[in-house]
Motif scaffolding. Structure first.
Motif, mmCIF file in Angstrom:
data_model
loop_
_atom_site.group_PDB
_atom_site.id
_atom_site.type_symbol
_atom_site.label_atom_id
_atom_site.label_comp_id
_atom_site.label_asym_id
_atom_site.label_seq_id
_atom_site.Cartn_x
_atom_site.Cartn_y
_atom_site.Cartn_z
ATOM 1 N N VAL A 100 2.408 33.465 -16.841
ATOM 2 C CA VAL A 100 2.791 33.737 -18.231
ATOM 3 C C VAL A 100 2.523 32.515 -19.096
ATOM 4 C CG1 VAL A 100 4.711 34.316 -19.765
ATOM 5 C CG2 VAL A 100 4.506 35.442 -17.538
ATOM 6 N N TRP A 101 2.849 31.353 -18.571
ATOM 7 C CA TRP A 101 2.641 30.088 -19.305
ATOM 8 C C TRP A 101 1.180 29.932 -19.697
ATOM 9 C CZ3 TRP A 101 -0.168 25.626 -17.979
ATOM 10 C CH2 TRP A 101 0.109 24.490 -18.754
ATOM 11 N N PHE A 102 0.276 30.167 -18.746
ATOM 12 C CA PHE A 102 -1.143 29.985 -19.024
ATOM 13 C C PHE A 102 -1.698 31.107 -19.893
ATOM 14 C CE2 PHE A 102 -5.711 29.585 -17.639
ATOM 15 C CZ PHE A 102 -5.922 28.365 -18.255
ATOM 16 N N ASP A 103 -1.154 32.321 -19.758
ATOM 17 C CA ASP A 103 -1.591 33.424 -20.612
ATOM 18 C C ASP A 103 -1.332 33.100 -22.081
ATOM 19 O OD1 ASP A 103 -2.561 34.970 -18.568
ATOM 20 O OD2 ASP A 103 -0.761 36.213 -18.378
ATOM 21 N N LYS A 104 -0.227 32.462 -22.358
ATOM 22 C CA LYS A 104 0.087 32.082 -23.735
ATOM 23 C C LYS A 104 -0.920 31.063 -24.268
ATOM 24 C CE LYS A 104 5.046 33.101 -23.638
ATOM 25 N NZ LYS A 104 6.428 32.567 -23.726
ATOM 26 N N ALA B 117 -21.067 29.873 -28.614
ATOM 27 C CA ALA B 117 -20.318 30.940 -29.280
ATOM 28 C C ALA B 117 -18.874 30.555 -29.571
ATOM 29 C CB ALA B 117 -20.358 32.211 -28.426
ATOM 30 N N TYR B 118 -18.454 29.398 -29.056
ATOM 31 C CA TYR B 118 -17.047 29.002 -29.192
ATOM 32 C C TYR B 118 -16.934 27.577 -29.725
ATOM 33 C CZ TYR B 118 -16.620 32.931 -25.932
ATOM 34 O OH TYR B 118 -16.708 34.160 -25.328
ATOM 35 N N GLY B 119 -15.816 27.305 -30.339
ATOM 36 C CA GLY B 119 -15.553 25.944 -30.799
ATOM 37 C C GLY B 119 -15.083 25.043 -29.679
ATOM 38 N N GLY B 120 -14.613 25.639 -28.606
ATOM 39 C CA GLY B 120 -14.117 24.915 -27.438
ATOM 40 C C GLY B 120 -13.622 25.915 -26.425
ATOM 41 N N ASN B 121 -12.761 25.473 -25.519
ATOM 42 C CA ASN B 121 -12.275 26.375 -24.475
ATOM 43 C C ASN B 121 -10.791 26.163 -24.217
ATOM 44 O OD1 ASN B 121 -11.952 24.312 -22.215
ATOM 45 N ND2 ASN B 121 -14.103 24.021 -22.754
ATOM 46 N N VAL B 122 -10.256 26.999 -23.346
ATOM 47 C CA VAL B 122 -8.825 26.956 -23.065
ATOM 48 C C VAL B 122 -8.383 25.593 -22.521
ATOM 49 C CG1 VAL B 122 -9.102 27.861 -20.709
ATOM 50 C CG2 VAL B 122 -6.951 28.256 -21.949
ATOM 51 N N SER C 291 -2.167 13.642 -16.477
ATOM 52 C CA SER C 291 -0.778 13.693 -16.033
ATOM 53 C C SER C 291 -0.676 14.702 -14.905
ATOM 54 C CB SER C 291 0.144 14.115 -17.190
ATOM 55 O OG SER C 291 0.006 15.505 -17.452
ATOM 56 N N PRO C 292 0.442 14.739 -14.204
ATOM 57 C CA PRO C 292 0.644 15.795 -13.219
ATOM 58 C C PRO C 292 0.690 17.163 -13.910
ATOM 59 C CG PRO C 292 2.197 13.995 -12.899
ATOM 60 C CD PRO C 292 1.523 13.767 -14.225
ATOM 61 N N ASP C 293 0.843 18.222 -13.136
ATOM 62 C CA ASP C 293 0.871 19.589 -13.636
ATOM 63 C C ASP C 293 1.752 19.693 -14.880
ATOM 64 O OD1 ASP C 293 0.346 22.628 -12.848
ATOM 65 O OD2 ASP C 293 2.424 22.443 -13.496
ATOM 66 N N LEU C 294 1.154 20.133 -15.994
ATOM 67 C CA LEU C 294 1.850 20.106 -17.276
ATOM 68 C C LEU C 294 3.064 21.027 -17.305
ATOM 69 C CD1 LEU C 294 2.027 19.070 -20.148
ATOM 70 C CD2 LEU C 294 0.377 20.833 -20.835
ATOM 71 N N ARG C 295 2.949 22.217 -16.758
ATOM 72 C CA ARG C 295 4.090 23.134 -16.778
ATOM 73 C C ARG C 295 5.261 22.545 -16.005
ATOM 74 N NH1 ARG C 295 6.897 27.252 -14.340
ATOM 75 N NH2 ARG C 295 5.938 26.784 -12.331
ATOM 76 N N GLU C 296 4.981 21.918 -14.864
ATOM 77 C CA GLU C 296 6.054 21.305 -14.093
ATOM 78 C C GLU C 296 6.659 20.117 -14.825
ATOM 79 O OE1 GLU C 296 5.679 20.899 -9.804
ATOM 80 O OE2 GLU C 296 3.746 21.922 -9.912
ATOM 81 N N VAL C 297 5.821 19.359 -15.526
ATOM 82 C CA VAL C 297 6.330 18.250 -16.333
ATOM 83 C C VAL C 297 7.299 18.781 -17.377
ATOM 84 C CG1 VAL C 297 5.708 16.536 -18.086
ATOM 85 C CG2 VAL C 297 4.346 16.725 -15.997
ATOM 86 N N MET C 298 6.919 19.863 -18.038
ATOM 87 C CA MET C 298 7.764 20.447 -19.072
ATOM 88 C C MET C 298 9.077 20.962 -18.492
ATOM 89 S SD MET C 298 4.641 22.367 -21.042
ATOM 90 C CE MET C 298 5.612 23.272 -22.239
ATOM 91 N N GLN C 299 9.028 21.505 -17.288
ATOM 92 C CA GLN C 299 10.241 21.978 -16.629
ATOM 93 C C GLN C 299 11.220 20.829 -16.398
ATOM 94 O OE1 GLN C 299 11.055 25.293 -15.184
ATOM 95 N NE2 GLN C 299 9.584 25.875 -16.744
ATOM 96 N N VAL C 300 10.694 19.685 -15.979
ATOM 97 C CA VAL C 300 11.546 18.523 -15.693
ATOM 98 C C VAL C 300 12.084 17.916 -16.989
ATOM 99 C CG1 VAL C 300 11.580 16.179 -14.753
ATOM 100 C CG2 VAL C 300 10.433 17.997 -13.494
#
Length: 274
Positions: A199-203, A226-231, A248-257
């Motif tokens: 879900v985090w990455f889908d957003k 065709a794009y200005g950049g990417n995900v 940095s380490p995994d961003l979602r895990e960083v945010m969790q901490v």
């Protein structure tokens, strides 16, 4: 049995010379203590100098204790081995990567208590928090190797602590400040710390599409014009805002901490800074 290894050598200019107690700090044990090399890392490196087959043994037996290594005087070199501090750093990174988060916490706290009391106070203020952040990317077949010596822990963990957080908002070359602000503002509205990885990455993919960036790397690689950049660029903007750095380490895990309140505060600070 008493054995004497050949003299250790080091590169000096264009040639080699013997390590000297007068010239070279590497010959003092205090050097390793002050830098923060784990004792076990120094032992492992010395064994690689003393026995030519030690590195192959370690690769084949990553979890075995050093005293299980079949040391042999017949494997000792007769010419001076070259002392390589970069190789020691590599050994130390590998050793620390195999430690548990609890072991890293104890070792780092002990070193800081001796050499950096202010940092020790911050590190030990909340043992559970520090252990949680040190757990990110640890364990598994390919653990992260961010820490080389205990004196480097402060720089590695600094972005987890508001007192040490000093962000550098250096955006990807193809992302404008306006685009970055849009990404951060939109993410503020949809961020939910309960999101799982999918879900985090889908957003983030949705954010990418909203500014004309590719939500799928395969699509971007097929037709980048065709794009200005990417995900990945969108993820990088978030990483820079939340960690203040591009790696940095995994961003979602960083945010969790770090926690929702601090994440939102950092997103807001980045928006205003940009």
């Amino acid at each position: 049995k008493y054995l004497h290894t050949a003299h250790l050598m080091k590169m000096d200019g264009g040639g080699k010379r013997k390590l000297s107690k007068r010239k070279d700090p590497e010959l003092a044990l205090d050097f390793y203590s002050e830098k923060g090399y784990p004792v076990i890392a120094v032992k492992e490196y010395l064994l690689s100098l003393l026995n030519s087959n030690f590195e192959d043994w370690r690769l084949a037996n990553p979890d075995k204790e050093l005293n299980e290594f079949p040391f042999s005087a017949k494997k000792m070199g007769v010419s001076g081995a070259l002392f390589d501090i970069d190789k020691l750093d590599d050994v130390s990174r590998n050793v620390i990567s195999r430690l548990t988060a609890e072991e890293v916490y104890q070792e780092a706290a002990e070193w800081a208590g001796r050499y950096d009391p202010d940092f020790a106070a911050l590190l030990t203020r909340d043992a559970a928090y520090t252990t949680a952040l040190l757990s990110i990317g640890r364990g598994g077949a390919k653990p992260r190797k961010d820490i080389t010596i205990w004196s480097g822990v402060k720089e590695y963990v600094s972005f987890f602590y508001p007192e040490l957080f000093a962000p550098v908002y250096e955006l990807p070359a193809n992302v404008t400040k306006q685009q970055a602000q849009t990404i951060l503002q939109q993410y503020q509205a949809v961020y939910d710390e309960a999101d799982d990885g999918t879900v985090w990455f889908d957003k983030i993919k949705v954010l990418a599409e909203s500014i004309g960036f590719a939500a799928n790397m395969k699509d971007y690689k097929k037709n980048p014009e065709a794009y200005g950049g990417n995900v990945g660029d969108v993820s990088m903007v978030l990483r820079i805002a939340i960690t203040g750095r591009q790696q940095s380490p995994d961003l979602r895990e960083v945010m969790q901490v770090v926690g929702k309140q601090e994440v939102l505060r950092r997103l807001d600070a980045a928006i205003h800074a940009l």
